[in-house]
Design a protein around this motif. Structure first.
Motif, PDB file in Angstrom:
ATOM      1  N   PHE A   1     -13.040 -68.917 -50.918  1.00 44.07           N
ATOM      2  CA  PHE A   1     -13.134 -67.812 -49.961  1.00 44.07           C
ATOM      3  C   PHE A   1     -14.046 -66.689 -50.455  1.00 44.07           C
ATOM      4  CE2 PHE A   1      -9.603 -69.886 -47.957  1.00 44.07           C
ATOM      5  CZ  PHE A   1      -9.650 -69.481 -46.639  1.00 44.07           C
ATOM      6  N   THR A   2     -13.996 -66.394 -51.734  1.00 47.38           N
ATOM      7  CA  THR A   2     -14.807 -65.276 -52.235  1.00 47.38           C
ATOM      8  C   THR A   2     -16.286 -65.610 -52.311  1.00 47.38           C
ATOM      9  OG1 THR A   2     -14.339 -65.950 -54.522  1.00 47.38           O
ATOM     10  CG2 THR A   2     -12.898 -64.272 -53.535  1.00 47.38           C
ATOM     11  N   GLN A   3     -16.621 -66.878 -52.508  1.00 52.27           N
ATOM     12  CA  GLN A   3     -18.018 -67.277 -52.643  1.00 52.27           C
ATOM     13  C   GLN A   3     -18.611 -67.839 -51.353  1.00 52.27           C
ATOM     14  OE1 GLN A   3     -19.697 -66.567 -55.503  1.00 52.27           O
ATOM     15  NE2 GLN A   3     -17.741 -65.610 -56.052  1.00 52.27           N
ATOM     16  N   ALA A   4     -17.815 -67.948 -50.308  1.00 45.64           N
ATOM     17  CA  ALA A   4     -18.308 -68.518 -49.055  1.00 45.64           C
ATOM     18  C   ALA A   4     -19.306 -67.568 -48.397  1.00 45.64           C
ATOM     19  CB  ALA A   4     -17.149 -68.790 -48.112  1.00 45.64           C
ATOM     20  N   PRO A   5     -20.505 -68.060 -48.036  1.00 46.09           N
ATOM     21  CA  PRO A   5     -21.479 -67.218 -47.332  1.00 46.09           C
ATOM     22  C   PRO A   5     -21.095 -67.078 -45.863  1.00 46.09           C
ATOM     23  CG  PRO A   5     -22.342 -69.434 -47.557  1.00 46.09           C
ATOM     24  CD  PRO A   5     -21.011 -69.414 -48.275  1.00 46.09           C
TER      25      PRO A   5
ATOM     26  N   ILE B   1       2.097 -72.158 -51.712  1.00 47.28           N
ATOM     27  CA  ILE B   1       1.593 -70.922 -52.322  1.00 47.28           C
ATOM     28  C   ILE B   1       0.108 -70.743 -52.018  1.00 47.28           C
ATOM     29  CG2 ILE B   1       1.150 -69.767 -54.525  1.00 47.28           C
ATOM     30  CD1 ILE B   1       3.706 -71.100 -55.577  1.00 47.28           C
ATOM     31  N   THR B   2      -0.645 -71.829 -52.124  1.00 48.16           N
ATOM     32  CA  THR B   2      -2.076 -71.770 -51.840  1.00 48.16           C
ATOM     33  C   THR B   2      -2.334 -71.395 -50.386  1.00 48.16           C
ATOM     34  OG1 THR B   2      -2.499 -73.449 -53.515  1.00 48.16           O
ATOM     35  CG2 THR B   2      -4.229 -73.074 -51.918  1.00 48.16           C
ATOM     36  N   GLY B   3      -1.504 -71.896 -49.486  1.00 48.12           N
ATOM     37  CA  GLY B   3      -1.639 -71.525 -48.084  1.00 48.12           C
ATOM     38  C   GLY B   3      -1.461 -70.025 -47.884  1.00 48.12           C
ATOM     39  N   GLY B   4      -0.498 -69.441 -48.590  1.00 52.66           N
ATOM     40  CA  GLY B   4      -0.311 -67.994 -48.509  1.00 52.66           C
ATOM     41  C   GLY B   4      -1.508 -67.230 -49.058  1.00 52.66           C
ATOM     42  N   VAL B   5      -2.055 -67.716 -50.165  1.00 55.47           N
ATOM     43  CA  VAL B   5      -3.250 -67.093 -50.741  1.00 55.47           C
ATOM     44  C   VAL B   5      -4.421 -67.179 -49.759  1.00 55.47           C
ATOM     45  CG1 VAL B   5      -4.969 -67.268 -52.585  1.00 55.47           C
ATOM     46  CG2 VAL B   5      -2.541 -67.521 -53.121  1.00 55.47           C
ATOM     47  N   ALA B   6      -4.569 -68.339 -49.119  1.00 53.12           N
ATOM     48  CA  ALA B   6      -5.652 -68.523 -48.155  1.00 53.12           C
ATOM     49  C   ALA B   6      -5.517 -67.567 -46.973  1.00 53.12           C
ATOM     50  CB  ALA B   6      -5.677 -69.966 -47.664  1.00 53.12           C
ATOM     51  N   LEU B   7      -4.292 -67.337 -46.508  1.00 47.32           N
ATOM     52  CA  LEU B   7      -4.084 -66.414 -45.396  1.00 47.32           C
ATOM     53  C   LEU B   7      -4.474 -64.992 -45.774  1.00 47.32           C
ATOM     54  CD1 LEU B   7      -0.674 -67.717 -43.988  1.00 47.32           C
ATOM     55  CD2 LEU B   7      -2.888 -67.765 -42.835  1.00 47.32           C
ATOM     56  N   VAL B   8      -4.121 -64.577 -46.976  1.00 47.79           N
ATOM     57  CA  VAL B   8      -4.482 -63.231 -47.436  1.00 47.79           C
ATOM     58  C   VAL B   8      -5.997 -63.092 -47.538  1.00 47.79           C
ATOM     59  CG1 VAL B   8      -4.332 -61.622 -49.371  1.00 47.79           C
ATOM     60  CG2 VAL B   8      -2.299 -62.891 -48.650  1.00 47.79           C
ATOM     61  N   LEU B   9      -6.646 -64.080 -48.137  1.00 45.17           N
ATOM     62  CA  LEU B   9      -8.096 -64.018 -48.300  1.00 45.17           C
ATOM     63  C   LEU B   9      -8.816 -64.114 -46.958  1.00 45.17           C
ATOM     64  CD1 LEU B   9      -8.443 -66.290 -51.453  1.00 45.17           C
ATOM     65  CD2 LEU B   9      -8.764 -63.811 -51.343  1.00 45.17           C
TER      66      LEU B   9
END
Length: 262
Positions: A38-42, A130-138
């Motif tokens: 998510f952080t590196q996605a253009p 947990i990763t799904g929750g992180v993805a929602l926040v990002l």
């Protein structure tokens, strides 16, 4: 009974250091790949390392990109855990005592194997949540709409991706279980497994590119990713299944015939 062997193995697996260490480590590793995605996605186009764009992350399969990229790392963890659990019985001299209580070797081995698999499956499922929750926040931070994630197509993609990832983890764990049984040393099995799965196969693929279509570690990784541009999912699953069936058969035969002296 297999159930009794299964329960006895879980007594070891639920030790706090192993349980929380493994579950926390797997969740952390999967979350790292999600954060990186998510952080590196253009905004548009493909990013470095073929990362999807923000528009791509808004698609129904956007939620699974991080987990699918963590398949090799999760596989290495699964290999190490499985190898350690069986090899430790030899190195610590506890296998002989277990066989006194359960002389049916296949029953003992099957119970231990199923316990380790269930342990790793639980770790991956919890990590996925947990990763799904992180993805929602990002997604909120980077203004990625997530409505498509929870559509019927998105949930189908998520279920399919999780199933493929679990198949890969089971495959890597099977390799680790066999390595631990044959090598009888936790340290040696883990080091050898890591060296083979990470640098050796990668180096061999660079030297002889065609080998990548046949190496077990690469094929199991492809299964976890749902197929790649060069290797289809069905072919990789079929060849991996043949490899693992042969390895499992050899492990069972060796375990039933090998003398246990310590």
């Amino acid at each position: 009974m297999i159930l009794q062997s299964f329960r006895s193995e879980w007594i070891k697996l639920r030790r706090p250091t192993l349980l929380f260490g493994t579950f926390g480590g797997v969740a952390l590793a999967a979350s790292f790949f999600t954060i990186l995605t998510f952080t590196q996605a253009p905004a548009t186009g493909a990013g470095s390392f073929d990362l999807p764009s923000l528009a791509g992350l808004a698609q129904p399969n956007g939620l699974i990109h991080g987990m699918s990229r963590a398949v090799v790392l999760l596989g290495v963890v699964a290999f190490g855990i499985a190898a350690t659990q069986i090899a430790a019985e030899y190195s610590l001299g506890t296998l002989r005592q277990l066989l006194v209580r359960q002389p049916r070797r296949f029953t003992l081995l099957a119970g231990k194997y199923l316990a380790v698999i269930s342990f790793l499956v639980a770790a991956v499922v919890i990590a996925s949540v947990i990763t799904g929750g992180v993805a929602l926040v990002l997604a909120h931070i980077r203004h990625v709409p997530v409505a498509a994630w929870f559509s019927s197509a998105g949930l189908a993609d998520l279920t399919r991706a999780l199933g493929m990832l679990l198949l890969a983890v089971i495959g890597f764990a099977t390799l680790g279980f066999a390595a631990g049984m044959f090598l009888k040393s936790s340290v040696f099995a883990v080091i050898l497994g890591f060296a083979y799965l990470l640098p050796f196969e990668s180096i061999l693929e660079r030297i002889v590119p065609s080998t990548g279509h046949w190496l077990p570690g690469s094929l199991i990784g492809v299964v976890g990713q749902g197929g790649t541009a060069t290797d289809g999912f069905a072919r990789s699953l079929m060849i991996s299944t043949v490899y693992l069936a042969a390895i499992a058969a050899g492990t069972i035969v060796a375990f039933r015939r090998r003398d246990v002296t310590a």
